[in-house]
Design a protein around this motif. Structure first.
Motif, PDB file in Angstrom:
ATOM      1  N   CYS A 179       1.363  15.888 -15.425  1.00  0.00           N
ATOM      2  CA  CYS A 179       1.499  16.447 -14.069  1.00  0.00           C
ATOM      3  C   CYS A 179       2.126  15.419 -13.218  1.00  0.00           C
ATOM      4  N   PRO A 180       2.999  16.082 -12.441  1.00  0.00           N
ATOM      5  CA  PRO A 180       4.183  15.376 -11.453  1.00  0.00           C
ATOM      6  C   PRO A 180       3.186  14.680 -10.770  1.00  0.00           C
ATOM      7  N   VAL A 181       2.061  14.910 -10.284  1.00  0.00           N
ATOM      8  CA  VAL A 181       1.212  14.307  -9.369  1.00  0.00           C
ATOM      9  C   VAL A 181       0.646  13.026  -9.833  1.00  0.00           C
ATOM     10  N   CYS A 182      -0.202  13.332 -11.113  1.00  0.00           N
ATOM     11  CA  CYS A 182      -1.129  12.069 -11.606  1.00  0.00           C
ATOM     12  C   CYS A 182      -0.765  11.686 -12.981  1.00  0.00           C
ATOM     13  N   GLY A 183       0.231  12.403 -13.653  1.00  0.00           N
ATOM     14  CA  GLY A 183       0.509  11.900 -14.761  1.00  0.00           C
ATOM     15  C   GLY A 183      -0.277  12.434 -16.066  1.00  0.00           C
ATOM     16  N   LEU A 184      -1.308  13.107 -15.752  1.00  0.00           N
ATOM     17  CA  LEU A 184      -2.167  13.829 -16.830  1.00  0.00           C
ATOM     18  C   LEU A 184      -1.550  14.679 -17.640  1.00  0.00           C
ATOM     19  N   ARG A 185      -2.127  15.342 -18.877  1.00  0.00           N
ATOM     20  CA  ARG A 185      -1.626  16.339 -19.512  1.00  0.00           C
ATOM     21  C   ARG A 185      -1.617  17.913 -18.595  1.00  0.00           C
ATOM     22  N   THR A 186      -0.793  18.609 -18.874  1.00  0.00           N
ATOM     23  CA  THR A 186      -0.829  19.637 -18.129  1.00  0.00           C
ATOM     24  C   THR A 186      -1.720  20.958 -18.705  1.00  0.00           C
ATOM     25  N   LEU A 187      -2.086  21.825 -17.807  1.00  0.00           N
ATOM     26  CA  LEU A 187      -2.893  22.715 -18.541  1.00  0.00           C
ATOM     27  C   LEU A 187      -2.140  24.220 -18.173  1.00  0.00           C
ATOM     28  N   GLU A 188      -2.187  24.945 -19.327  1.00  0.00           N
ATOM     29  CA  GLU A 188      -1.091  26.352 -18.959  1.00  0.00           C
ATOM     30  C   GLU A 188      -1.698  27.163 -17.959  1.00  0.00           C
ATOM     31  N   ARG A 189      -2.742  27.107 -17.382  1.00  0.00           N
ATOM     32  CA  ARG A 189      -2.988  27.897 -16.166  1.00  0.00           C
ATOM     33  C   ARG A 189      -2.663  27.550 -14.965  1.00  0.00           C
ATOM     34  N   VAL A 190      -2.439  26.204 -14.804  1.00  0.00           N
ATOM     35  CA  VAL A 190      -1.837  25.478 -13.670  1.00  0.00           C
ATOM     36  C   VAL A 190      -0.546  25.011 -13.823  1.00  0.00           C
ATOM     37  N   LYS A 191       0.077  25.055 -14.909  1.00  0.00           N
ATOM     38  CA  LYS A 191       1.301  24.438 -15.396  1.00  0.00           C
ATOM     39  C   LYS A 191       2.415  24.745 -13.846  1.00  0.00           C
ATOM     40  N   PRO A 192       2.768  23.546 -13.570  1.00  0.00           N
ATOM     41  CA  PRO A 192       3.211  22.276 -14.227  1.00  0.00           C
ATOM     42  C   PRO A 192       2.086  21.295 -14.123  1.00  0.00           C
ATOM     43  N   PHE A 193       1.118  21.409 -13.528  1.00  0.00           N
ATOM     44  CA  PHE A 193      -0.026  20.500 -12.869  1.00  0.00           C
ATOM     45  C   PHE A 193      -1.075  20.471 -13.794  1.00  0.00           C
ATOM     46  N   CYS A 194      -2.067  19.326 -13.821  1.00  0.00           N
ATOM     47  CA  CYS A 194      -3.073  19.447 -14.686  1.00  0.00           C
ATOM     48  C   CYS A 194      -4.559  19.987 -13.911  1.00  0.00           C
ATOM     49  N   SER A 195      -4.319  20.323 -12.730  1.00  0.00           N
ATOM     50  CA  SER A 195      -5.451  20.942 -12.183  1.00  0.00           C
ATOM     51  C   SER A 195      -5.073  21.627 -10.976  1.00  0.00           C
ATOM     52  N   ALA A 196      -5.825  22.364 -10.245  1.00  0.00           N
ATOM     53  CA  ALA A 196      -5.412  23.098  -9.016  1.00  0.00           C
ATOM     54  C   ALA A 196      -5.695  22.190  -7.805  1.00  0.00           C
TER      55      ALA A 196
END
Length: 64
Positions: free
Chosen positions: A17-34
């Motif tokens: 995730c470009p915001v927090c560095g956690l692994r991304t989730l496919e449903r909200v990629k490129p982020f880890c969460s909404a």
């Protein structure tokens, strides 16, 4: 964990995730969460992220 500077420069790993560095989730990629997606959107809307543009000195002389 990625720092804010790393995120802004795009130097995080591709699956983080470009915001927090956690692994991304496919449903909200490129982020880890909404939440991180909303944080990123908020940064764009408030001007925290900006694309640099070179100053044109000719713009000042247009009215003359």
């Amino acid at each position: 964990m990625a720092t804010r500077a790393d995120s802004a420069l795009g130097t995080t790993a591709p699956d983080t995730c470009p915001v927090c560095g956690l692994r991304t989730l496919e449903r909200v990629k490129p982020f880890c969460s909404a939440r991180c997606a909303d944080v990123d959107l908020g940064r764009w809307l408030t001007g925290a992220y900006a694309i640099p543009v070179p100053d044109d000195e000719d713009e000042d002389d247009e009215g003359s």
